[in-house]
Write an enzyme that holds these catalytic residues in place. Structure first.
Site, PDB file in Angstrom:
ATOM      1  N   GLY A  79       0.808  -1.214   0.000  1.00 25.52           N
ATOM      2  CA  GLY A  79       0.000   0.000   0.000  1.00 25.52           C
ATOM      3  C   GLY A  79       0.838   1.259   0.000  1.00 25.52           C
ATOM      4  O   GLY A  79       0.545   2.229  -0.717  1.00 25.52           O
TER       5      GLY A  79
ATOM      6  N   GLU B 116       4.045   1.579  -0.998  1.00 26.93           N
ATOM      7  CA  GLU B 116       4.804   1.722  -2.243  1.00 26.93           C
ATOM      8  C   GLU B 116       3.924   2.271  -3.362  1.00 26.93           C
ATOM      9  O   GLU B 116       4.280   3.244  -4.031  1.00 26.93           O
ATOM     10  CB  GLU B 116       5.403   0.372  -2.660  1.00 26.93           C
ATOM     11  CG  GLU B 116       6.538  -0.082  -1.778  1.00 26.93           C
ATOM     12  CD  GLU B 116       7.119  -1.441  -2.172  1.00 26.93           C
ATOM     13  OE1 GLU B 116       8.042  -1.901  -1.481  1.00 26.93           O
ATOM     14  OE2 GLU B 116       6.645  -2.042  -3.167  1.00 26.93           O
TER      15      GLU B 116
ATOM     16  N   ALA C 212       9.729 -12.807  -1.873  1.00 25.05           N
ATOM     17  CA  ALA C 212      10.273 -13.549  -3.009  1.00 25.05           C
ATOM     18  C   ALA C 212      11.602 -14.209  -2.647  1.00 25.05           C
ATOM     19  O   ALA C 212      11.854 -15.367  -3.005  1.00 25.05           O
ATOM     20  CB  ALA C 212      10.467 -12.602  -4.201  1.00 25.05           C
TER      21      ALA C 212
ATOM     22  N   HIS D 292      34.541   6.111   1.383  1.00 20.76           N
ATOM     23  CA  HIS D 292      34.012   7.468   1.615  1.00 20.76           C
ATOM     24  C   HIS D 292      34.043   8.225   0.298  1.00 20.76           C
ATOM     25  O   HIS D 292      35.030   8.170  -0.425  1.00 20.76           O
ATOM     26  CB  HIS D 292      34.876   8.192   2.652  1.00 20.76           C
ATOM     27  CG  HIS D 292      34.512   9.636   2.808  1.00 20.76           C
ATOM     28  ND1 HIS D 292      33.393  10.044   3.523  1.00 20.76           N
ATOM     29  CD2 HIS D 292      35.097  10.757   2.335  1.00 20.76           C
ATOM     30  CE1 HIS D 292      33.331  11.366   3.479  1.00 20.76           C
ATOM     31  NE2 HIS D 292      34.351  11.819   2.761  1.00 20.76           N
TER      32      HIS D 292
END
Length: 467
Positions: free
Chosen positions: A186, A188, A321, A445
């Site tokens: 919902g 997403e 999945a 970094h």
């Protein structure tokens, strides 16, 4: 009659991965899929298409809101071409499902299109458009997956009152999309249409969104999505959904028991998924289902019938999945006489909103409930040079470690690229790393991954360097 060492019913991530691994291990393998394309929910109407729309809508939002700040001027009005966006999504799906066909062919796996059902424990009937065929299988893996759940009083008409399947192919951008359910799917899809210009209201029965994840992640994602102008009605119990023409009216009771009415032009019902065994005729093989319709299995994913196994969404556990893939691999290796294992505590969970949310291991709430003594270290994404460079300032990484041994017990993160970053957490926990182990690893970094190192430093001795 064709005979096989193993037959797999269902070609989603669990089924097709099981088929490939069985074939790799020398078994004569068949896979049965009722739809015209392979890949199951995930590849056709789930993970893959939703990520395609999330990425497309993210590009649009960046163009509208952020390009100017980056020094990119676009003459004229920036517009959404929803038809092209949906077409691109379908192109990604088609390419991916064709890739699965190639893998079946490459591994010499026989593919049957039709509805697979048990005739008995070693024979499977396949109902095709042009008749029926029966195959014999020494072993069978049930991988039939799940389908969207609903509420008993909601009539899904697939036009205005829709599931995730229909939300992936709308012909227009909703004016006001009401989302019932504050879980992964919902949020997403709600964010996709919010970016494209819809008003979005999320109605959630629990007192927070993503209720299965760590409370700190839920709190931060709520804050960020509210900033994105998504409305939340938490602790609301939906009691009716009614369509009148092009309008959908949702009525819910708030936590005080007072009725709230929300009106929109589309309503996405996203209240979870349920195991799918329709047409399987499990009873013909003597396979037991539990009271929630899931196939009952032991720790080896074996049903009560010794030569029949079940994996993925159709059995207990998280409906993910990658969990199904691990289970498919495990069953294949068990059939080959190997001794694989899965640590279900180390299956990561991800929400592909932006910022992304990802977690592995125990939540803070779980550790408290279990009475485990722990320490926590947290580091904000906005303290990273990489975050400032990309303007992705929201979120944090939190590491939970055992108070006495320093072993990492849980890693919870929200921010840019957390869906990828969580793999570092899974790796560390798989090797039973301490927070200090992670803190002493060199992280490039500037990267988002530095937040993991800093959170580990914060958990070790409260000595994060950059806050």
């Amino acid at each position: 009659m064709n005979q096989y060492d193993v037959a797999i019913i269902g070609s989603g991530p669990g089924g097709y991965v099981a088929a490939i691994r069985c074939a790799q291990l020398g078994m004569k393998t068949a896979i049965i899929e009722k739809y015209a394309t392979l890949g199951g929910t995930c590849l056709n109407v789930g993970c893959i298409p939703s990520k395609a729309l999330l990425d497309s809508s993210h590009h649009y939002e960046d163009a509208v809101k952020h390009f100017e700040e980056h020094g990119i001027d676009i003459p004229g009005e920036i517009k959404v071409n929803l038809e092209q966006m949906i077409a691109r999504k379908q192109g990604v799906v088609d390419q991916t499902t064709k890739g699965i066909e190639f893998l079946m062919d490459k591994n010499k796996i026989d593919v049957y299109h039709g509805i697979g059902s048990f005739k008995d424990a070693t024979h499977i009937n396949i109902a095709k458009e042009n008749g029926e065929e029966t195959i014999e299988a020494k072993n069978t893996i049930i991988a039939t997956g799940s389908k969207p759940s609903s509420l008993p009083f909601i009539k899904i008409d697939k036009e205005r009152v829709i599931t995730s399947t229909e939300a992936l192919k709308l012909k227009e951008i909703p004016k006001h999309l009401i989302v019932i359910g504050g879980g992964v799917i919902g949020l997403e899809l709600g964010q996709v249409y919010k970016r494209l210009g819809a008003d979005v209201t999320v109605v959630e029965f629990m007192d927070r969104i993503i209720p299965g994840m760590d409370g700190a992640l839920s709190k931060e994602l709520t804050k960020v999505m509210k900033k994105q102008k998504v409305k939340f009605n938490l602790s609301h119990k939906v009691k009716s959904v009614e369509r009148k023409g092009d309008e959908v009216i949702v009525k819910a009771d708030d936590k005080k028991g007072e009725e709230v009415t929300i009106k929109g032009d589309y309503c996405l019902v996203s209240v979870g998924r349920k195991p799918y065994t329709d047409g399987l005729k499990a009873e013909a093989a003597g396979v037991k289902l539990d009271d929630r319709g899931r196939v009952e299995v032991n720790e080896h994913l074996q049903t009560n019938v010794s030569n029949i196994y079940a994996i993925g969404d159709v059995v207990k556990g998280a409906m993910l999945a990658h969990k199904a893939e691990e289970e498919g691999t495990m069953v294949a290796e068990l059939l080959a006489g190997q001794k694989p294992h899965i640590d279900y505590n180390l299956i990561p969970g991800v929400v592909y909103t932006w910022p992304e949310v990802a977690a592995v291991g125990k939540t803070e709430e779980q550790l408290k409930e279990e009475g485990v003594e722990y320490k926590s270290g947290q580091f904000p994404m906005r303290a990273l040079g990489r975050s400032r460079a990309s303007m992705d300032l929201d979120g944090f990484v939190k590491i939970l470690a055992d108070k006495n041994t320093d072993e990492v017990l849980g890693i919870h993160m929200i921010g840019a690229r957390c869906a990828d970053l969580i793999a570092e957490g899974v790796t560390a926990m798989e090797f039973r790393a301490s927070a200090e182990d992670i803190s002493r690893m060199s992280h490039a970094h500037p990267t988002f991954a530095e937040a993991v190192k800093e959170a580990a430093l914060a958990a070790t001795d409260d000595r994060a360097l950059h806050v």
